[in-house]
Design a protein around this motif. Structure first.
Motif, PDB file in Angstrom:
ATOM      1  N   MET A  90       0.697  -1.331   0.079  1.00 36.91           N
ATOM      2  CA  MET A  90      -0.008   0.144  -0.345  1.00 36.91           C
ATOM      3  C   MET A  90       0.884   1.680   0.444  1.00 36.91           C
ATOM      4  SD  MET A  90      -3.410   1.360   2.309  1.00 36.91           S
ATOM      5  CE  MET A  90      -3.888   0.083   2.762  1.00 36.91           C
ATOM      6  N   ALA A  91       0.429   2.594  -0.543  1.00 35.75           N
ATOM      7  CA  ALA A  91       1.372   3.126  -0.837  1.00 35.75           C
ATOM      8  C   ALA A  91       1.103   3.929   0.474  1.00 35.75           C
ATOM      9  CB  ALA A  91       0.334   4.281  -1.786  1.00 35.75           C
ATOM     10  N   ASN A  92       2.404   4.405   0.919  1.00 38.55           N
ATOM     11  CA  ASN A  92       2.750   5.485   2.450  1.00 38.55           C
ATOM     12  C   ASN A  92       2.240   6.155   2.123  1.00 38.55           C
ATOM     13  OD1 ASN A  92       4.550   3.499   3.230  1.00 38.55           O
ATOM     14  ND2 ASN A  92       6.424   4.790   1.997  1.00 38.55           N
ATOM     15  N   TYR A  93       0.903   7.174   1.412  1.00 38.51           N
ATOM     16  CA  TYR A  93       0.518   8.400   1.023  1.00 38.51           C
ATOM     17  C   TYR A  93      -0.758   7.795   1.830  1.00 38.51           C
ATOM     18  CZ  TYR A  93      -1.561   7.450  -3.165  1.00 38.51           C
ATOM     19  OH  TYR A  93      -2.364   6.988  -4.478  1.00 38.51           O
ATOM     20  N   LEU A  94      -0.824   7.059   1.525  1.00 43.35           N
ATOM     21  CA  LEU A  94      -2.615   6.298   1.143  1.00 43.35           C
ATOM     22  C   LEU A  94      -2.865   5.842   2.845  1.00 43.35           C
ATOM     23  CD1 LEU A  94      -4.980   6.179   0.101  1.00 43.35           C
ATOM     24  CD2 LEU A  94      -4.810   3.506  -0.334  1.00 43.35           C
ATOM     25  N   LYS A  95      -1.504   5.340   3.614  1.00 43.68           N
ATOM     26  CA  LYS A  95      -1.648   4.797   4.971  1.00 43.68           C
ATOM     27  C   LYS A  95      -2.176   5.352   6.151  1.00 43.68           C
ATOM     28  CE  LYS A  95       2.198   1.020   4.297  1.00 43.68           C
ATOM     29  NZ  LYS A  95       3.441   0.826   4.366  1.00 43.68           N
ATOM     30  N   PRO A  96      -2.047   6.719   6.159  1.00 42.59           N
ATOM     31  CA  PRO A  96      -1.815   7.036   7.057  1.00 42.59           C
ATOM     32  C   PRO A  96      -3.879   8.096   6.586  1.00 42.59           C
ATOM     33  CG  PRO A  96       0.123   8.725   5.928  1.00 42.59           C
ATOM     34  CD  PRO A  96      -0.844   7.477   5.421  1.00 42.59           C
ATOM     35  N   ILE A  97      -3.748   8.235   5.314  1.00 42.23           N
ATOM     36  CA  ILE A  97      -5.562   8.541   5.485  1.00 42.23           C
ATOM     37  C   ILE A  97      -6.596   7.704   5.630  1.00 42.23           C
ATOM     38  CG2 ILE A  97      -6.973   9.075   3.827  1.00 42.23           C
ATOM     39  CD1 ILE A  97      -4.473  10.330   2.266  1.00 42.23           C
ATOM     40  N   LEU A  98      -6.137   5.732   5.490  1.00 45.57           N
ATOM     41  CA  LEU A  98      -6.742   5.142   6.387  1.00 45.57           C
ATOM     42  C   LEU A  98      -7.022   4.729   7.088  1.00 45.57           C
ATOM     43  CD1 LEU A  98      -6.227   2.577   3.237  1.00 45.57           C
ATOM     44  CD2 LEU A  98      -7.838   3.848   3.445  1.00 45.57           C
ATOM     45  N   PRO A 101      -0.648   7.317  15.567  1.00 40.80           N
ATOM     46  CA  PRO A 101       0.595   6.609  14.325  1.00 40.80           C
ATOM     47  C   PRO A 101       0.616   6.771  12.731  1.00 40.80           C
ATOM     48  CG  PRO A 101      -0.333   4.834  15.551  1.00 40.80           C
ATOM     49  CD  PRO A 101      -0.894   6.248  15.893  1.00 40.80           C
ATOM     50  N   ALA A 102      -0.900   7.511  12.266  1.00 42.99           N
ATOM     51  CA  ALA A 102      -1.428   7.992  10.802  1.00 42.99           C
ATOM     52  C   ALA A 102      -0.368   9.475  11.381  1.00 42.99           C
ATOM     53  CB  ALA A 102      -3.053   8.835  10.969  1.00 42.99           C
ATOM     54  N   ASN A 103      -0.522  10.274  12.867  1.00 46.37           N
ATOM     55  CA  ASN A 103       0.074  11.669  12.015  1.00 46.37           C
ATOM     56  C   ASN A 103       1.224  11.405  11.747  1.00 46.37           C
ATOM     57  OD1 ASN A 103      -1.900  13.702  11.933  1.00 46.37           O
ATOM     58  ND2 ASN A 103      -2.920  12.598  13.934  1.00 46.37           N
ATOM     59  N   ARG A 104       1.558  10.566  13.030  1.00 50.03           N
ATOM     60  CA  ARG A 104       3.510  10.045  12.161  1.00 50.03           C
ATOM     61  C   ARG A 104       4.475   9.912  11.359  1.00 50.03           C
ATOM     62  NH1 ARG A 104       6.938   7.803  17.371  1.00 50.03           N
ATOM     63  NH2 ARG A 104       6.398  10.093  18.743  1.00 50.03           N
ATOM     64  N   MET A 105       2.957   8.684  11.032  1.00 47.79           N
ATOM     65  CA  MET A 105       3.657   8.253   9.594  1.00 47.79           C
ATOM     66  C   MET A 105       3.734   9.715   8.601  1.00 47.79           C
ATOM     67  SD  MET A 105       1.165   5.149   8.387  1.00 47.79           S
ATOM     68  CE  MET A 105       1.815   3.885  10.029  1.00 47.79           C
ATOM     69  N   GLY A 106       2.815  10.082   8.866  1.00 49.18           N
ATOM     70  CA  GLY A 106       1.989  11.104   7.238  1.00 49.18           C
ATOM     71  C   GLY A 106       2.582  12.441   7.761  1.00 49.18           C
ATOM     72  N   GLY A 109       6.195  12.879   7.938  1.00 49.93           N
ATOM     73  CA  GLY A 109       7.059  12.554   6.878  1.00 49.93           C
ATOM     74  C   GLY A 109       6.795  13.633   5.040  1.00 49.93           C
ATOM     75  N   ILE A 110       5.161  12.863   5.257  1.00 52.60           N
ATOM     76  CA  ILE A 110       4.345  12.579   4.265  1.00 52.60           C
ATOM     77  C   ILE A 110       3.868  14.414   3.273  1.00 52.60           C
ATOM     78  CG2 ILE A 110       2.643  11.816   2.055  1.00 52.60           C
ATOM     79  CD1 ILE A 110       3.714   9.504   3.799  1.00 52.60           C
ATOM     80  N   TYR A 111       3.032  14.594   4.431  1.00 57.93           N
ATOM     81  CA  TYR A 111       2.186  15.907   4.906  1.00 57.93           C
ATOM     82  C   TYR A 111       2.830  16.918   5.965  1.00 57.93           C
ATOM     83  CZ  TYR A 111      -0.410  12.123   2.366  1.00 57.93           C
ATOM     84  OH  TYR A 111      -1.481  11.730   1.181  1.00 57.93           O
ATOM     85  N   SER A 112       2.675  17.843   5.609  1.00 56.21           N
ATOM     86  CA  SER A 112       3.001  18.823   6.565  1.00 56.21           C
ATOM     87  C   SER A 112       1.700  18.711   7.812  1.00 56.21           C
ATOM     88  CB  SER A 112       2.681  20.490   6.083  1.00 56.21           C
ATOM     89  OG  SER A 112       1.330  20.850   5.217  1.00 56.21           O
ATOM     90  N   ALA A 113       1.968  19.303   8.867  1.00 62.01           N
ATOM     91  CA  ALA A 113       0.929  19.325   9.643  1.00 62.01           C
ATOM     92  C   ALA A 113      -0.726  19.741   9.683  1.00 62.01           C
ATOM     93  CB  ALA A 113       1.784  19.838  11.098  1.00 62.01           C
TER      94      ALA A 113
END
Length: 114
Positions: free
Chosen positions: A1-9, A53-58, A60-64
């Motif tokens: 699964m794409a890293n950018y999708l994990k935090p969203i899910l 965990p969603a915010n921690r891994m996200g 690195g991909i998205y800004s706060a």
């Protein structure tokens, strides 16, 4: 699964828990307040187990700001479904317009500088 999708899910799943923690008790108005507070805290624990965990891994991909915006749009979407399906309330045109303006704000957060 794409890293950018994990935090969203994960944020979607966490918002389901949080919506039940905050609003699920509205169907049980005959229960003591202290009981619904404790049950809500227990439900919210699982929300935190997903949101942190969603915010921690996200991050690195998205800004706060982008993460918070994603979370707010997910919250509104989950809440709209919850209020109709669980609470039996109607979504009105005013709700749709208001949610639309919030989504418009999300667009500007992700659009970047003008």
């Amino acid at each position: 699964m794409a890293n950018y999708l994990k935090p969203i899910l994960l944020l979607c799943a966490s918002n389901i828990f949080m919506t039940f923690a905050w609003y699920g008790h509205l169907k049980f108005t005959n229960k003591p307040l202290i009981l619904v507070i404790v049950v809500s805290w227990l439900i919210a624990f699982f929300e935190y187990c997903l949101a942190v965990p969603a915010n921690r891994m996200g991050h690195g991909i998205y800004s706060a700001a982008e993460l918070k915006t994603i979370q707010e749009v997910i919250t509104l979407s989950v809440f709209a479904g919850f209020s109709v399906l669980y609470l039996g309330e109607n979504i009105t045109i005013n709700h749709i317009i208001g949610f639309g303006f919030i989504c418009l704000g999300a667009f500007f957060v992700f659009k970047g500088p003008f």
